[in-house]
Design a protein around this motif. Structure first.
Motif, PDB file in Angstrom:
ATOM      1  N   LEU A 142       0.829  -1.207   0.000  1.00 44.62           N
ATOM      2  CA  LEU A 142       0.000   0.000   0.000  1.00 44.62           C
ATOM      3  C   LEU A 142       0.861   1.254   0.000  1.00 44.62           C
ATOM      4  O   LEU A 142       0.529   2.244  -0.672  1.00 44.62           O
ATOM      5  N   GLU A 143       1.956   1.222   0.753  1.00 42.48           N
ATOM      6  CA  GLU A 143       2.854   2.376   0.768  1.00 42.48           C
ATOM      7  C   GLU A 143       3.403   2.631  -0.633  1.00 42.48           C
ATOM      8  O   GLU A 143       3.467   3.775  -1.096  1.00 42.48           O
ATOM      9  N   THR A 187       0.388   3.807  -3.190  1.00 38.97           N
ATOM     10  CA  THR A 187      -0.100   5.170  -3.008  1.00 38.97           C
ATOM     11  C   THR A 187       0.953   6.223  -3.324  1.00 38.97           C
ATOM     12  O   THR A 187       0.619   7.388  -3.535  1.00 38.97           O
ATOM     13  N   VAL A 217      -0.857   7.384  -9.521  1.00 39.54           N
ATOM     14  CA  VAL A 217      -2.004   7.090  -8.655  1.00 39.54           C
ATOM     15  C   VAL A 217      -2.493   8.374  -8.001  1.00 39.54           C
ATOM     16  O   VAL A 217      -1.714   9.149  -7.450  1.00 39.54           O
ATOM     17  N   PRO A 231      -4.659  10.850  -5.313  1.00 40.26           N
ATOM     18  CA  PRO A 231      -4.724  10.884  -3.855  1.00 40.26           C
ATOM     19  C   PRO A 231      -5.966  10.169  -3.341  1.00 40.26           C
ATOM     20  O   PRO A 231      -6.905   9.921  -4.091  1.00 40.26           O
ATOM     21  N   VAL A 251      -7.476   3.539  -1.837  1.00 41.88           N
ATOM     22  CA  VAL A 251      -7.346   2.629  -2.972  1.00 41.88           C
ATOM     23  C   VAL A 251      -8.308   1.465  -2.789  1.00 41.88           C
ATOM     24  O   VAL A 251      -9.067   1.403  -1.825  1.00 41.88           O
ATOM     25  N   ARG A 304      -7.406   3.397   4.394  1.00 36.30           N
ATOM     26  CA  ARG A 304      -6.676   3.476   3.125  1.00 36.30           C
ATOM     27  C   ARG A 304      -7.303   2.629   2.023  1.00 36.30           C
ATOM     28  O   ARG A 304      -6.965   2.819   0.852  1.00 36.30           O
TER      29      ARG A 304
END
Length: 241
Positions: free
Chosen positions: A111-112, A115, A120, A122, A125, A147
């Protein structure tokens, strides 16, 4: 359709990954797509590209990177029933070694990375997955309620996540089950757990399907069911974004 082969830094090394995204130079919602146990291969790349064509940046990590880069397993072009015993003899130890702790550490890293991609947009997701990948997607969504806005899992052992995990879900969800994967009674129990968690979801058995029905390179493939899966997934993403 632009594609990339990437390396995702994790707490345990580097996970190789495949990404597909629109060619318009704009930023798009991110989707973390977990493959089934057979891993990243042509059919998964094609599915990622198809989803990207609808306006998403799709990242497909190799969950078993600790055992080697893609292809972790040598697979035939078509995975027929005769090939499955030998493949599963090598695959199951990797699945068994992929503990919840590993799943969650990797989810943080994926995920880090997702994003932070310049392509991608803001905000939250989505995560989706197939077979064991659906379980990984469920754990990811439950661990990152702020998130992950949408969760989809297909022919996946979602119930194996356990009530504690399912009760932490806040993402909109769709769960498409194979008819051979669970009974109507088991579906009712799963849905009761999701209802108790207050999840906004759909959960249904796709009639006449067997485990793996989305995968065109296996005997389980069902073209009509895969089309239904696309319709359900795109509708879910459309509501989330």
């Amino acid at each position: 359709m632009p594609t990339q082969t990437l390396q995702i830094p994790t707490a345990d090394g580097q996970a190789d990954a495949f990404a597909a995204f629109p060619a318009d130079g704009e930023r798009h919602p991110g989707v973390l797509m977990y493959p089934d146990g057979f891993g990243i291969r042509p059919v998964l790349r094609e599915m990622a590209q198809e989803l990207a064509g609808h306006g998403y940046y799709v990242l497909v990590p190799n969950p078993f990177y600790r055992h080697g880069p893609t292809p972790v397993l040598d697979l035939p072009e078509y995975i027929g029933e005769e090939a499955r015993p030998a493949i599963f003899a090598r695959l199951m130890p990797m699945i068994e070694a992929h503990t919840t702790d590993r799943i969650l550490r990797d989810a943080d890293a994926y995920l880090e990375f997702l994003t932070a991609r310049p392509e991608v947009g803001p905000g939250p997701v989505a995560t989706t997955g197939y077979c064991i990948g659906g379980l990984l997607a469920t754990h990811t969504a439950a661990a990152h309620p702020g998130r992950v806005a949408a969760l989809a899992a297909f022919h996946a052992p979602v119930g194996a996540a356990g009530p504690d995990t399912l009760h932490r879900l806040t993402a909109r969800g769709h769960f498409g089950h194979a008819e051979t994967d669970l009974t109507p009674e088991a579906l009712g129990e799963l849905n009761t757990t999701l209802d108790a968690a207050g999840v906004d979801y759909t959960s249904e058995i796709y009639p006449g399907t067997v485990h793996g029905f989305t995968m065109a390179d296996t005997d389980a493939f069902d073209a009509a069911a895969r089309q239904r899966h696309w319709e359900s997934l795109l509708a879910l993403l459309g509501r989330a974004f």
